[in-house]
Design a protein around this motif. Sequence first.
Motif, PDB file in Angstrom:
ATOM      1  N   CYS A   1       0.677  -1.455  -0.090  1.00 25.91           N
ATOM      2  CA  CYS A   1      -0.031  -0.075   0.135  1.00 25.91           C
ATOM      3  C   CYS A   1       0.814   1.124   0.702  1.00 25.91           C
TER       4      CYS A   1
ATOM      5  N   THR B   1      -5.396   9.677   0.026  1.00 25.61           N
ATOM      6  CA  THR B   1      -6.004   8.272  -0.366  1.00 25.61           C
ATOM      7  C   THR B   1      -4.450   7.572  -0.408  1.00 25.61           C
TER       8      THR B   1
ATOM      9  N   TYR C   1      -4.175   3.619  -1.819  1.00 30.65           N
ATOM     10  CA  TYR C   1      -4.018   2.771  -3.068  1.00 30.65           C
ATOM     11  C   TYR C   1      -3.441   1.309  -2.711  1.00 30.65           C
ATOM     12  N   CYS C   2      -3.476   0.535  -2.405  1.00 32.23           N
ATOM     13  CA  CYS C   2      -3.188  -1.364  -2.370  1.00 32.23           C
ATOM     14  C   CYS C   2      -2.810  -2.298  -4.405  1.00 32.23           C
TER      15      CYS C   2
ATOM     16  N   SER D   1      -7.064  -5.102  -2.414  1.00 32.77           N
ATOM     17  CA  SER D   1      -7.929  -4.548  -2.421  1.00 32.77           C
ATOM     18  C   SER D   1      -9.141  -4.502  -1.328  1.00 32.77           C
TER      19      SER D   1
ATOM     20  N   GLN E   1      -7.334  -1.797   0.876  1.00 32.85           N
ATOM     21  CA  GLN E   1      -7.563  -0.155   0.058  1.00 32.85           C
ATOM     22  C   GLN E   1      -9.221  -0.437   0.170  1.00 32.85           C
ATOM     23  N   SER E   2      -9.892  -0.681   0.690  1.00 30.80           N
ATOM     24  CA  SER E   2     -11.504  -0.378   0.733  1.00 30.80           C
ATOM     25  C   SER E   2     -11.327  -0.262   2.439  1.00 30.80           C
ATOM     26  N   SER E   3     -10.953  -0.936   3.496  1.00 29.27           N
ATOM     27  CA  SER E   3     -11.045  -0.804   4.636  1.00 29.27           C
ATOM     28  C   SER E   3     -10.634   0.855   5.185  1.00 29.27           C
TER      29      SER E   3
ATOM     30  N   SER F   1     -10.786   3.810   2.690  1.00 30.56           N
ATOM     31  CA  SER F   1     -11.308   3.746   1.742  1.00 30.56           C
ATOM     32  C   SER F   1     -12.572   5.859   2.371  1.00 30.56           C
ATOM     33  N   ASN F   2     -12.297   5.596   3.314  1.00 32.02           N
ATOM     34  CA  ASN F   2     -13.517   6.736   4.164  1.00 32.02           C
ATOM     35  C   ASN F   2     -12.139   7.558   5.390  1.00 32.02           C
ATOM     36  N   HIS F   3     -11.224   7.030   4.933  1.00 24.31           N
ATOM     37  CA  HIS F   3     -10.387   8.709   5.203  1.00 24.31           C
ATOM     38  C   HIS F   3      -8.359   8.300   4.964  1.00 24.31           C
ATOM     39  N   SER F   4      -8.539   9.752   5.972  1.00 30.65           N
ATOM     40  CA  SER F   4      -7.663  10.207   4.428  1.00 30.65           C
ATOM     41  C   SER F   4      -6.030  10.507   4.971  1.00 30.65           C
TER      42      SER F   4
END
Length: 474
Positions: free
Chosen positions: A161, A168, A170-171, A177, A180-182, A184-187
């Motif tokens: 990652c 953002t 990316y992994c 996937s 990365q999805s886990s 997705s709601n964090h900067s």
Amino acid sequence: MSIALRFFTALAVVLLLSFSAGAVGSAGTLAISFGTSTVCGISASTLPRTIFCMNMSESGSTSLYMPYPNASFNSLSAGTAFLCGLESSRRVFFCWSGNPVNGKRIYRGPSVLSDLVVGETQVCAVDRSGSEIRWWRKAGLFPSSVLGSFNSLTSGNNFTCAITANGTVYCWGPLGSAMQSSFSNHSMTNILAGSLHMCGLDSSGFVICQGSNTSGQSYAPPGLPYEFHRFALGVSHTCAIRQPNGTAVCWGGSKGAHLYTPLDDTAFEFLVAGGNLTCGLTTNNYSVLCWGSDRRNLSIQALPFLRILPGICVVGDSNECNCGTYPDSESLCAGTGVICQRCDYINSLAPTFPPLPSESKRISKRWKVEAIVGSLCFCFGACGIAYGMWIDFYKKNEQNHHQIMPAVAPAGESNADATIASCSESDGHEDGLHQPRPSPENSQVISFGRTRRIDMPRTLQLQHQRSVLSTFNY
């Protein structure tokens, strides 16, 4: 199939295939390959900047060696079964399996590399332009390269990652996937991978952890912004450096999500972890101290290394560093570069943290408060009892004077009872709950005259609110 279901299915498969896998992570000057029982570090203030390694077997026997005594290194990283070091020219990197005779040169090319990172099997680095991530030993599970500007490159078991300039995540890889999805709601401002979980700081400076949480290793501790940073992630535990005193704190491991401090009075520059082992570089003299993840049986071991670099030496002057240079960095780099100050350190200086009293001081202070409150309650209760006895005596004399038979007092609680009950409820308050009054079978009866009965508990239990900075229930 939902994302969560796919994640936990893949997680179960990986756990079955690599149950004993150690932690992996990011490039630095100290690394642990738990699968080979090896800890390595890059020496400071000397040329060449040699890597020193130590085999740490379960029997406790150790041996110090230099895998490449004639080479000078920029950084190193460790996976489960091997370690890799990026040579100072950054055009060559070597890998070895914890055995000084089994080394191998993996890359020798025209491109200058940075941020060399080792996962369980994969090796990746950033190309000199900073606009491409490249992989080696990818076993068909990772792409050959990915274009884009990334930072905070890190690798775990079956995922790699990085984050973009806008935070953002990316992994890539079999678990890429899901990871990365886990996030997705964090900067995020930075991230670090363990075996099957990942932690970092979001844009507000708070800890975010995602992934496997079988032992509480992904429990993000509450705290002030930037209070925790410079993480180290093992298989089932996580450690971080806590501001403002720079001590190491850990959670997870065999005893679950409990926050503990391995060394109360030692400040660290950074931490690394592998498997169930954590090592830290001390601020005092850049020595290496290591400990296990069982907080009830901690054993601190000092490794006989020379001084280890507190950061990666970069060729150039302070203009190469976005957040300034490390104190005395030119001397530490033996006059061949400087060490850039980590930007998370600059951020951590912004907040003003309250003092961190020890647990005994917190308890002692609470006892004083409870003693004062208890004394006031006792005084009010005693006054109430005396007042009740005086009223009883006055009424009795008045009844005798008028020759009236005494009436039975109505059922209910007296003023003195109500006063004592109120104090008892106040003392028993914890987390918004009130302590119930003692039951008759746990009480003794104290009689005052013929008409007063007061239930008093046989034992008084002072309940202290548990500090969220000392223990968590998971």
